[in-house]
Write an enzyme that holds these catalytic residues in place. Structure first.
Site, mmCIF file in Angstrom:
data_model
loop_
_atom_site.group_PDB
_atom_site.id
_atom_site.type_symbol
_atom_site.label_atom_id
_atom_site.label_comp_id
_atom_site.label_asym_id
_atom_site.label_seq_id
_atom_site.Cartn_x
_atom_site.Cartn_y
_atom_site.Cartn_z
ATOM 1 N N GLY D 148 0.829 -1.202 0.000
ATOM 2 C CA GLY D 148 0.000 0.000 0.000
ATOM 3 C C GLY D 148 0.863 1.252 0.000
ATOM 4 O O GLY D 148 2.069 1.203 0.266
ATOM 5 N N CYS D 149 0.230 2.375 -0.281
ATOM 6 C CA CYS D 149 0.977 3.634 -0.404
ATOM 7 C C CYS D 149 1.515 4.093 0.951
ATOM 8 O O CYS D 149 2.720 4.284 1.122
ATOM 9 C CB CYS D 149 0.112 4.697 -1.067
ATOM 10 S SG CYS D 149 -1.521 4.918 -0.339
#
Lengths: 345, 345, 345, 345
Positions: D148-149
């Protein structure tokens, strides 16, 4: 009508004072000074004021200021410090929006502001103008040091926890974010739209002038020393501060009780709005308004209390709080001139 | 106190009406309707209104609306058209912020709005509520069609030239730019921040619903047909319209005289501000305010008159003008509730 | 490898040249000069270049520049004018991104740029580097005057109409809008985020330096004098220009034919993209890319042709077009170093 | 040429994959699927891709995907989970940009994603694709779970401290801020420009899906349980994440040594840039690029280590890291297709 003088009116806090005072029923701006722009009509620099003020910027003139009931300083640090004694002697009341009278420890002041303090006696006499803490003292004060923008958002958010001794005061973290107007209106390449638009960054992460002010205020609330880490950030918007605060509960707490504590602490405050537990205050909800909105959060079974606190840095963080202080000092309705809702969207 | 109803209050014009009326001394909002959000407190959707309104959105109810003195419609087109006759019969006055009653040619209306007009007699009776043109009629009106945002900026900018017959009415160009709030608060991928932030584009360049409204207004001013090209654009900001207008002088003119003409035309208008020749009005100078500011330009020895005209699309372009109309209709000071300067910065 | 020198590298066009050349397979930046920042590593000023360049800014040094194959000038006007003769004598080729060699009428140049031109013979010899018009001359040129940003968007949009004589050349209107990077990276209060964020305005509406450049280019295309009104505007974004162009057809035209004309005119151009009739080009569709995208529009039965044309002002409007010119001058694939799609979103 | 399939290409990570792959010399996109937009040319939705791709979106078709060498999933959670087994059986390699295979504890997964995991065996076999931690495993993997970011920015920032056991692992705080593209391209009123422009807020402060992913990664680094508080915020910009990380040193440390530790940890990493001590990484310095830039800070004599870490959420936080993983999986130069500097300004 309270006769108002404004020293240093070309910056964003100056124009914000004018915006608010333009519709204040009990105050009248008599003069607004600027060395660099003397002679220029105020409305030429700030076209939103066209039709509201015929005033032009004037050279600072002690005699003129001495005829005011209240003088606001919206100057860089170092200016009010020198001009205040003469105004005090003339019986004029002062709300200083600069940092000159915020700190009581003048060694700390000298270190962060890069010059010795020249009027230490007034630094001691000045009342730190956070109404939610010092309303009675403000009422009597001749000289009020208007709090900084970050310190307002951070202190209001932490106060109930520290006053009640519920958290470890040595482990406070304040991660704060501000719009660009906080840096003022100055010839600064780093604040060009081309430099800060569409970008985000921390700044002053190794130390910022508002840290000692925050520490001073939180220590008073905690009645003892505090350890606080404060990191400001720059948001690509114009107005608004959000501070996310982290504190560690000294012992397991009931978060319902914490919520009740906050609501109770601020229930009579006209400008502090405790939102329901788990809310996310938006800076736009206070844009142009004098509110501080805040909400509490908890993650799973963590004993970290999270508080998100928002203000408009130019209003509750500067000019609005200054007018709130004026209202208190002159026995007016504290919300006078500050009643309009924030501008959303 | 004027008893106010608002139909369709969840959009940006609805919240803007509430923001303005919150501090209007002569009006009290009695009900605000929304089918989709009935039961939700207004301040839950719009946190800037916390502390200002205890109202919740309610289902539209004719009986309740019939007890109001004035009902504002802040609905999509097609709604006011159907509800107005009943309110008219009940003696309620109406300011419709939607497009339902703006056009007199109902074939044109039907073409642009994609449905037949259902209450043509009221379309004819409605007064087009541009106070600078129709103040007296507004004062008497039971039904006022509040002008569109672009049409307000464009008409006010062109009016003096057309009324005096100084320009070729067949060659008018209006290049207009608007912030995103003009598109309303709708589930629209094209208006996501990720889609329109940090970008600029024309839209509706082959034809936009405000074109016939502009044409109708300009034809009245010119007392004859006009040829107008109108291209709207989307600016990555929230509020504000700027319209740059181009017209060709019928014969060589003295631009000093044109400037005087504009100043004279609007000298008694509380909300039109003609700036000095060669100024560049900024949308921020009217953000949150009801002003239309404009300025004239000329390039070298050209016979093209250039007018730059700015408004806040939600205020003078919608809710502010609606309140201005209300003030006129009820014999109040026309600026009541609309006195605060714009929010700059 | 083409050995590259850049004079005046601290501004936005300088860093943009570096960004593009960093991945250009056939060019190597040998020096980049800045009087004010001499000694500072380029990557300290522009952290996006960390890891790409070890270069530091250096004092301009003719001997060093004379060893380059190509020198780009990314300087304020007045600098290239003085340095070019020496480089020409040394056989160095030059692409000047400033305005020094764009105009052939040096009286006009002197009037708009506030100084006499000091090297008029080179102003005459310089090739105006709009590849879509002058590719063959660019190939041979020793000195290329890289077009201005607005003139690129406006000329490409009008060219087919004027070349074919389809419109009244005396009635051209170009309403153009630019992001803030067009104003460069300078100590300019008017370009602070706090001043231009969340606002829109026209500027230079009474006359802008790009007007004579536009007029010169359009006159060449029309083979005769043109009357053009040009109004630039400032958009609260960093990159991008959109120009909405208005021209009046000399005789009723078939818009299908106009569309075909545009597609045909640009079908072999690698960087001009004619979109389907009625499209709305967005500046984000060219952000960071060298394309000019455009589309045609018509309103109802009007005889006004509307063209919307977008570029990235720093790429096709400056550094990208300069590299395109370099590619042409050195016989490379014209798209070398310019192949990456624009950054959307 | 690696034959590429993309499932779910209409969102921001889909278009970002296309933007990067458009100029990747070793990969060719064979198909891109979208149920809702099947038949629409990719370049009609994303005009920056005009001239780069002739592809249209197609219905997902296992037979077609099975002929690819690598399939990227850029889908909402729950999609890849169901389609992966068939692709695995066909010998296709997969990089899943969704959350389906990121967590090893599937009870936790089920709780946060609101559904049971349907292919638990593949969840265990999947390699968590953070190259700085798992490069060798990625090289061999058939199925890579792209991080994920937020977890990318947070993990990279904390890793050296936790790997070396220098901080109290029970007191980690990650205050993270993201641009709006992180929320994807969905019909979401809350992400309209009118709602989030010119405003700032925390969200998910009581719990966010990336928290368990962060905890899992940090626990692995610390080889033991960690206590981490993670609060995300929404910044009014499109791209970029900044995470400010706070950790308490277990014993007084020499900050010079910490700086050296970070530099050493990442010295061979092509996409992690440790800036000089006390720097302030800006998100614009990585806009469009695959870098993670970070810097360390200390306030006065505090024992809190502060790390500021920035990435482009769509690049290193999604599509760029996915391509980096592809490069590793296929034995290519790890920086292939990812060499261009970030877009600044």
């Amino acid at each position: 009508m309270i006769k108002i003088g404004i020293v240093g009116g070309t910056g964003y806090t100056g124009v914000e004072l004018l915006r608010i005072l333009a519709v204040h029923p009990d105050a009248e701006v008599k003069c607004i000074t600027s060395r660099s722009e003397a002679g220029m009509p105020v409305a030429d620099m700030y076209p939103n004021l066209r039709g509201h003020f015929d005033l032009a910027f004037s050279e600072p003139d002690s005699a003129v200021l001495a005829q005011c009931d209240l003088v606001f300083f919206a100057t860089p640090h170092g200016v009010a410090m020198r001009m205040v004694p003469e105004l005090m002697a003339a019986g004029v009341r002062v709300v200083d929006l600069s940092a000159d009278f915020r700190l009581k420890d003048l060694d700390v002041w000298a270190k962060w502001y890069g010059m010795p303090h020249e009027t230490p006696e007034w630094a001691q006499k000045a009342v730190y103008g956070l109404p939610e803490v010092a309303r009675d003292a403000i009422r009597q004060a001749q000289l009020v040091a208007n709090p900084g923008c970050y310190p307002t958002a951070v202190q209001l958010g932490f106060l109930p926890l520290l006053e009640q001794g519920l958290v470890d005061p040595s482990r406070l973290i304040a991660d704060a974010k501000s719009g660009a107007s906080g840096a003022g209106r100055q010839r600064n390449i780093g604040m060009l739209h081309g430099e800060i638009g569409e970008s985000f960054k921390a700044y002053g992460a190794s130390g910022h002038r508002h840290l000692p002010e925050i520490r001073q205020g939180l220590s008073l609330a905690a009645t003892g020393p505090v350890g606080v880490t404060f990191v400001p950030h720059l948001v690509p918007m114009i107005r608004g501060i959000e501070a996310t605060l982290y504190a560690e509960l000294s012992e397991p707490a009931d978060f319902d009780r914490l919520q009740a504590l906050y609501e109770d602490r601020y229930k009579t405050e006209p400008f502090v709005d405790v939102m329901p537990f788990g809310s996310h205050p938006e800076t736009r909800s206070v844009r142009g308004g004098n509110q501080c909105r805040m909400a509490l959060h908890r993650q799973e079974q963590s004993n970290v209390v999270i508080v998100s606190s928002v203000i408009d840095n130019l209003v509750k963080g500067a000019a609005g709080q200054a007018v709130q202080n004026m209202n208190i000092m002159f026995g007016l309705d504290e919300t006078q001139g500050l009643k309009a809702p924030a501008l959303l969207p």
